[in-house]
Design an enzyme around this catalytic site. Structure first.
Site, mmCIF file in Angstrom:
data_model
loop_
_atom_site.group_PDB
_atom_site.id
_atom_site.type_symbol
_atom_site.label_atom_id
_atom_site.label_comp_id
_atom_site.label_asym_id
_atom_site.label_seq_id
_atom_site.Cartn_x
_atom_site.Cartn_y
_atom_site.Cartn_z
ATOM 1 N N HIS A 17 8.246 17.814 4.985
ATOM 2 C CA HIS A 17 9.501 17.125 5.860
ATOM 3 C C HIS A 17 10.518 17.813 5.952
ATOM 4 O O HIS A 17 11.019 18.218 7.011
ATOM 5 C CB HIS A 17 9.734 15.705 5.323
ATOM 6 C CG HIS A 17 8.404 15.018 4.956
ATOM 7 N ND1 HIS A 17 8.248 14.117 4.085
ATOM 8 C CD2 HIS A 17 7.717 14.225 6.220
ATOM 9 C CE1 HIS A 17 7.110 13.312 4.318
ATOM 10 N NE2 HIS A 17 6.903 13.284 5.646
ATOM 11 N N LYS A 41 2.435 -1.004 6.499
ATOM 12 C CA LYS A 41 1.795 -0.674 5.425
ATOM 13 C C LYS A 41 2.758 -0.897 4.161
ATOM 14 O O LYS A 41 3.795 -0.891 4.281
ATOM 15 C CB LYS A 41 1.174 0.867 5.528
ATOM 16 C CG LYS A 41 2.093 1.780 6.123
ATOM 17 C CD LYS A 41 1.563 3.167 6.151
ATOM 18 C CE LYS A 41 2.548 4.280 6.822
ATOM 19 N NZ LYS A 41 1.904 5.552 6.924
ATOM 20 N N ARG A 90 0.553 19.532 10.807
ATOM 21 C CA ARG A 90 -0.453 20.441 9.819
ATOM 22 C C ARG A 90 -1.664 20.678 10.110
ATOM 23 O O ARG A 90 -1.829 21.672 11.066
ATOM 24 C CB ARG A 90 -0.287 19.389 8.370
ATOM 25 C CG ARG A 90 0.634 19.165 7.746
ATOM 26 C CD ARG A 90 0.697 17.692 6.812
ATOM 27 N NE ARG A 90 0.436 16.706 7.605
ATOM 28 C CZ ARG A 90 0.554 15.499 7.075
ATOM 29 N NH1 ARG A 90 0.774 15.380 5.673
ATOM 30 N NH2 ARG A 90 0.385 14.384 7.623
ATOM 31 N N SER A 128 2.974 12.894 1.644
ATOM 32 C CA SER A 128 3.256 11.712 0.924
ATOM 33 C C SER A 128 2.684 11.207 -0.103
ATOM 34 O O SER A 128 2.541 11.034 -1.287
ATOM 35 C CB SER A 128 4.199 10.832 1.613
ATOM 36 O OG SER A 128 5.343 11.496 2.216
HETATM 37 P P1 ADP Z 1 4.401 8.660 9.574
HETATM 38 O O1 ADP Z 1 4.130 7.570 8.987
HETATM 39 O O2 ADP Z 1 5.320 8.698 10.849
HETATM 40 O O3 ADP Z 1 3.074 9.800 9.718
HETATM 41 P P2 ADP Z 1 5.359 10.748 7.659
HETATM 42 O O4 ADP Z 1 6.707 10.561 6.546
HETATM 43 O O5 ADP Z 1 3.875 10.651 6.797
HETATM 44 O O6 ADP Z 1 5.563 9.447 8.528
HETATM 45 O O7 ADP Z 1 5.322 11.945 8.532
HETATM 46 C C1 ADP Z 1 6.465 12.034 9.073
HETATM 47 C C2 ADP Z 1 6.208 13.256 10.094
HETATM 48 O O8 ADP Z 1 6.248 14.501 9.118
HETATM 49 C C3 ADP Z 1 5.015 13.332 10.841
HETATM 50 O O9 ADP Z 1 5.096 13.921 12.039
HETATM 51 C C4 ADP Z 1 4.046 14.285 10.150
HETATM 52 O O10 ADP Z 1 3.095 14.768 10.589
HETATM 53 C C5 ADP Z 1 4.978 15.391 9.235
HETATM 54 N N1 ADP Z 1 4.667 15.880 8.298
HETATM 55 C C6 ADP Z 1 4.196 15.288 7.022
HETATM 56 N N2 ADP Z 1 3.803 16.091 6.404
HETATM 57 C C7 ADP Z 1 4.170 17.302 6.717
HETATM 58 C C8 ADP Z 1 3.844 18.815 6.505
HETATM 59 N N3 ADP Z 1 3.327 19.131 5.157
HETATM 60 N N4 ADP Z 1 4.440 19.794 7.064
HETATM 61 C C9 ADP Z 1 4.930 19.543 8.330
HETATM 62 N N5 ADP Z 1 4.828 18.266 8.781
HETATM 63 C C10 ADP Z 1 4.427 17.233 8.236
#
Ligand code: ADP
Length: 174
Positions: A17, A41, A90, A128
């Site tokens: 992130h 969730k 990703r 996460s």
């Molecule tokens: P959401 O519930 O909106 O998916 P996340 O916190 O899981 O929230 O992810 C927020 C954003 O960060 C999303 O666009 C996700 O694809 C991106 N993201 C998560 N992990 C990575 C990573 N390792 N590299 C690049 N982008 C990521």
């Protein structure tokens, strides 16, 4: 002036992130890291905890501010005058989800564009949920999250464990 929103759950924020947010902040004038706070969730960290952790992480980047929001993301973008939504991509399976979300969002608010940045190679596997799972089992997440987030994870799992122990001893007493 381009104002962008990088929305997410950030439960917790990790190096994948952080990389996306810092790279996006070089392209736009202002980036709002928007932490979703009315989840469908179950989250490990409360909205306030997730916001505070992101604030700590981006304190040194003057182009980034962190805030919580609830409701439909594109409506939030519109409310605060952001023209752009940033997402991270990703593996290939992210694409299908992000593609569908981008089309749905475009239907709701055609003026808000979505820009997806490709993850850096070293963060391809990071999510996460992976970080939570490793930390919950006492594994080392040093290379996945900044030190403050690692400490917050350790404290959270300790408090969950302690709550479990006191609930068990209370149940034994009762
Ligand atoms: P959401 O519930 O909106 O998916 P996340 O916190 O899981 O929230 O992810 C927020 C954003 O960060 C999303 O666009 C996700 O694809 C991106 N993201 C998560 N992990 C990575 C990573 N390792 N590299 C690049 N982008 C990521």
């Amino acid at each position: 002036m381009i104002k962008a929103v990088f929305p997410g759950s950030f439960d917790p924020i990790h190096n994948g992130h952080i990389d996306i947010a810092n790279r996006a902040s070089k392209i736009v004038d202002e980036l709002i890291v928007a932490v979703y706070d009315k989840p469908l969730k179950n989250f490990l960290f409360s909205p306030e905890e997730r916001i505070d952790m992101a604030k700590m992480v981006f304190a040194a980047n003057p182009k980034i501010t962190v805030t919580g929001y609830s409701g439909i993301t594109v409506n939030y973008c519109r409310e605060i005058g952001a023209q752009l939504m940033i997402r991270g991509l990703r593996v290939f399976s992210d694409f299908e989800y992000e593609f569908r979300m981008a089309l749905a969002n475009h239907r709701l608010q055609p003026d808000i564009e979505v820009m997806a940045l490709i993850t850096s190679e070293e963060h391809t596997f990071l999510s996460s949920s992976t970080v939570r799972e490793i930390a919950s089992l006492g594994g080392d997440v040093t290379t996945m999250v900044p030190p403050q987030i690692k400490a917050a994870l350790e404290a959270k799992y300790r408090s969950i464990e302690n709550a479990g122990i006191s609930a068990t001893s209370k149940a034994t007493r009762d």
